[in-house]
Design a protein around this motif. Structure first.
Motif, mmCIF file in Angstrom:
data_model
loop_
_atom_site.group_PDB
_atom_site.id
_atom_site.type_symbol
_atom_site.label_atom_id
_atom_site.label_comp_id
_atom_site.label_asym_id
_atom_site.label_seq_id
_atom_site.Cartn_x
_atom_site.Cartn_y
_atom_site.Cartn_z
ATOM 1 N N ARG A 76 0.846 -1.283 0.085
ATOM 2 C CA ARG A 76 0.157 -0.097 -0.058
ATOM 3 C C ARG A 76 0.731 1.274 0.038
ATOM 4 O O ARG A 76 0.311 2.413 -0.040
ATOM 5 C CB ARG A 76 -0.718 -0.030 1.214
ATOM 6 N N ARG A 231 -5.307 2.203 -8.283
ATOM 7 C CA ARG A 231 -5.989 2.402 -6.726
ATOM 8 C C ARG A 231 -7.336 3.209 -6.844
ATOM 9 O O ARG A 231 -8.048 2.939 -5.754
ATOM 10 C CB ARG A 231 -4.942 2.748 -5.745
ATOM 11 N N PRO A 236 -7.693 -2.476 -3.179
ATOM 12 C CA PRO A 236 -6.326 -2.502 -3.124
ATOM 13 C C PRO A 236 -5.481 -3.724 -3.280
ATOM 14 O O PRO A 236 -4.569 -3.628 -3.977
ATOM 15 C CB PRO A 236 -6.146 -2.236 -1.371
#
Length: 492
Positions: A76, A231, A236
């Motif tokens: 992330r 994204r 995710p």
């Protein structure tokens, strides 16, 4: 042990190493083999393997982190090329998320492993903080990487005692080393040297990279432009998989282009380097190898930071052979001296397959160089043992995860069929073999005679071709090349 529980519990599966590979295997075991108990032993005091060992300035991933991260745990972060501290944080997050800590034992070193045919189990001797211990797992998976953490390659330079400065190795970077305003010679031209040079200039050092031969260096953006778009429109997890797949295919396409059109790719890489450095003379003298791209490893420089350090004059390159250390630096064979207050010997790795753990079968020592690798994941002559080695020309995890999934398939079948042992058995006509790790790099050439062998075709091949290799491993026929026997059958 006076009533004290053993440091390492006996388990069905013993995983050796808690780096990228060992954590990957642990997660896949929990997914596919929840009925098997396992334990991960790690010789260091923390997880991470390479990323716990290396603490030199600028240490970072040498491939994009979307492919280096696990497909089951999305990355992330913002950057595609990330630093060592971020990688360690990511791995700790994985361990917390999958509750792996209860299965990991730190400060435990494997001393030897002996397969016992009578019991169809391994007898593994461990060195723990509480003393020596023996465990008897059904299956062992070695996730120890492929180089020696304790002993890097030492080319043995003459005159070392005459040097008035300090000599350090990247594997053992001292916390108290201040390079601000000092002259630093980085000996080497591989990924570590390409990382260190710009990082040391940022710490105020005047850096000279001293290399015997040039290396291909390619600039790569630190951030992936596709990531933000993916994204915004995807979850995710899906965004991670899309970007990882795109990057894996890009790595594969670049490698294939280098192998199929080497002359053209040499021209492309030279042109890019000249543009980035701003000097054709510098590139032709120091960054234009006389071999084809991917004959040896191609190094990346995030956002071209290595090239920028050369362009700004904060770093220089000297190409030639070192004759000896002298009081104020390094004397080259052409008579010139590279002045230095600090010399960093980024001179390469020492290969250590399966952690240099002595292996035996019924008390007889096993010579790994005589073994043949099955799907790059098991070895002939060694029952109930797997190992994990990643790619050399792409992200390590792309292969490590493929291997982890293959080994859990093997374990699943072992349990479901009631078999006691499984061992690779190569065909009698397999004569065309080569060392397992195929790349013309010095550290691999030095270890060629110690490596297991591979054949020309799967299941005995192990190719540095991400697409072909991963497809072969995923589709592996567990009846082709593997011999399965039950407890009442004689082992092989």
């Amino acid at each position: 042990m006076n009533g004290v529980p053993p440091a390492v519990p006996d388990a069905d599966v013993l995983v050796v190493g808690a780096g990228l590979s060992g954590i990957d295997v642990a997660v896949r075991l929990g997914e596919k083999c929840p009925d098997l108990d396992y334990v991960v032993v790690e010789a260091r005091d923390d997880l991470g393997g390479t990323w716990d060992l290396f603490c030199y300035p600028g240490v970072r991933s040498d491939s994009d982190f979307f492919t280096l991260a696990y497909p089951f745990h999305p990355w992330r972060g913002r950057d595609a090329i990330v630093g060592g501290e971020q990688i360690r944080e990511y791995l700790h997050d994985v361990v917390r998320h999958y509750d792996l800590d209860r299965n990991i034992r730190y400060g435990v070193r494997v001393c030897s492993a002996d397969w016992q045919s009578e019991t169809a189990r391994w007898r593994v001797t461990l060195e723990t903080e509480a003393g020596e211990q023996v465990v008897t797992p059904r299956f062992v998976i070695m996730c120890t990487g492929y180089y020696d953490y304790a002993r890097p390659h030492d080319p043995v330079f003459a005159g070392l005692d005459a040097f008035d400065g300090r000599v350090v190795h990247p594997q053992f970077w001292p916390e108290d080393l201040d390079v601000d305003g000092r002259r630093v010679a980085v000996v080497g031209s591989g990924a570590t040297a390409i990382t260190l040079v710009p990082a040391l200039t940022e710490h105020g050092a005047r850096v000279t990279m001293v290399q015997r031969t040039p290396t291909y260096v390619v600039a790569q953006p630190r951030r992936d432009a596709v990531t933000d778009v993916a994204r915004r429109v995807l979850s995710p997890a899906r965004a991670h998989l899309v970007v990882a797949a795109k990057n894996a295919l890009r790595q594969w396409a670049f490698y294939r282009a280098c192998r199929r059109a080497p002359r053209q790719m040499r021209h492309v890489l030279r042109s890019q380097a000249v543009k980035a450095v701003g000097s054709a003379a510098v590139v032709d003298a120091h960054l234009a190898p006389d071999y084809d791209p991917w004959d040896q490893r191609v190094c990346i420089t995030p956002d071209g930071d290595f090239f920028a350090a050369l362009r700004r004059g904060e770093a220089t390159i000297v190409t030639g052979h070192i004759e000896r250390f002298v009081g104020d630096g390094l004397r080259m064979t052409d008579g010139t001296t590279v002045p230095a207050d600090v010399v960093v010997t980024a001179t390469g790795l020492r290969i250590s397959l399966l952690g240099d753990v002595p292996l035996f079968v019924d008390g007889r020592p096993v010579d790994l160089a005589r073994a043949v690798a099955y799907q790059g994941a098991m070895l002939s002559g060694l029952p109930n043992l797997g190992f994990v080695v990643g790619y050399l020309n792409a992200s390590w995890t792309l292969r490590a995860d493929a291997t982890a999934r293959l080994l859990t398939r093997v374990l699943r079948r072992l349990v479901d069929t009631g078999a006691a042992r499984v061992v690779p058995v190569p065909p009698e006509g397999l004569s065309e073999t080569a060392p397992m790790l195929q790349l013309d790099a010095g550290y691999l050439r030095r270890a060629a005679g110690l490596m297991p062998r591979i054949g020309p075709e799967y299941p005995w091949a192990y190719e540095q071709d991400v697409v072909r290799d991963r497809r072969a491993v995923a589709a592996a026929d567990l009846d082709d090349g593997l011999c399965w026997t039950s407890a009442d059958e004689p082992g092989r």
